[in-house]
Scaffold this active site. Structure first.
Site: not given
Length: 309
Positions: A25-26, A150, A176
């Protein structure tokens, strides 16, 4: 490697010349900032991304040695193809010093991955489970895996009987939170397995606090997305600041199992420091059970012999 000083800054990142770092995910947000800093310190940085055209544009703006490889974490066939392609390189090229499991989606409307998983747990957890397990044979003897979680893990619950929301009423925020708790449980169990095998490899976790990235504002709820936009403007820290816990986890001299996040009030913003986790996120039994379910769903396991000792 260096120990985390207070306050930690990117100036403390040691020279990364000769090291290979893979960042999922860069193309934006935390992943792009992580790749940027490590490439600037001399690492060979591999951008593992779904959109390779976008990845090439990002790579063109980074200093140092970078390469772009296609990876879609929502499709296990893509994950396997990535791992198979990686294994075909010569030994020096395929040795990985750091895997940063960063890619993710956040509080999106209900959808399923190519393999039928709920999209958030499928992307954020199951895709990374399959990827990391398949790349472990290529991780350097002193290598490390960094798993990006997170703050929201604190509200998460993992339903092992309904991980993919087939029987529950769907909640975008609940899905999530479950996926981010699953990230920490994955890191916990992988570290346990590595230690049991006698490996010196390490697994660390990090969270960015509240960082303004392109992940937010995709819930499909106009009011919620508008409120998120206001929070991004007045409360959140930048993506560059949010990437600092990941960078510290990737480069500082810390033991496996460490969890880093911002040092400010509520861990919302600030320089990285070691932070705590919930009781659920520390539950070894739950971590082992989640691993078993994840291995069954993805068809990918690792270190079975070590886990059985």
């Amino acid at each position: 490697m260096r120990r985390v000083a207070t306050p930690w800054t990117t100036a403390q990142i040691p020279d990364q010349t000769g090291r290979t770092v893979l960042v999922t995910g860069a193309t934006s947000g935390l992943g792009r900032e992580t790749a940027k800093e490590l490439a600037a310190r001399g690492a060979r940085v591999v951008l593992a991304v779904r959109d390779t055209a976008k990845g090439q544009r990002v790579a063109a703006g980074l200093a140092g040695t970078t390469e772009v490889r296609q990876l879609d974490l929502t499709d296990l066939a893509s994950v396997r193809a990535f791992a198979d392609s990686w294994a075909q390189q010569d030994e020096r090229a395929r040795t990985i010093d750091v895997v940063v499991a960063n890619a993710g989606i956040m509080m999106v409307p209900f959808a399923r991955t190519a393999d039928g998983f709920e999209s958030q747990v499928g992307t954020n957890h199951l895709g990374h489970h399959a990827l990391v397990c398949q790349l472990l044979p290529h991780l350097a003897p002193d290598g490390r895996v960094v798993v990006v979680s997170s703050l929201v893990h604190k509200t998460g619950k993992v339903d092992l009987a309904d991980l993919n929301w087939e029987r529950r009423a769907y909640s975008a925020s609940g899905a999530y939170a479950q996926s981010k708790l699953a990230n920490l449980l994955f890191a916990l169990e992988l570290q346990r397995r590595l230690h049991a095998s006698g490996s010196l490899q390490r697994v660390l976790a990090a969270h960015p606090g509240w960082a303004a990235t392109s992940l937010q504002g995709r819930s499909g709820n106009a009011i919620a997305d508008r409120l998120t936009g206001v929070g991004n403007r007045f409360i959140a820290q930048s993506a560059a600041a949010g990437a600092q816990p990941s960078l510290a986890a990737a480069t500082a001299d810390l033991p496996g199992g460490s969890f880093l996040g911002p040092s400010g009030p509520g861990e919302v913003r600030g320089a990285p420091r070691l932070v705590g986790r919930t009781a659920l996120a520390s539950d070894l039994g739950l971590a082992a059970d989640l691993w078993a379910v994840s291995a069954q769903l993805t068809g990918v396991d690792a270190l079975e012999r070590a886990a059985a000792r």
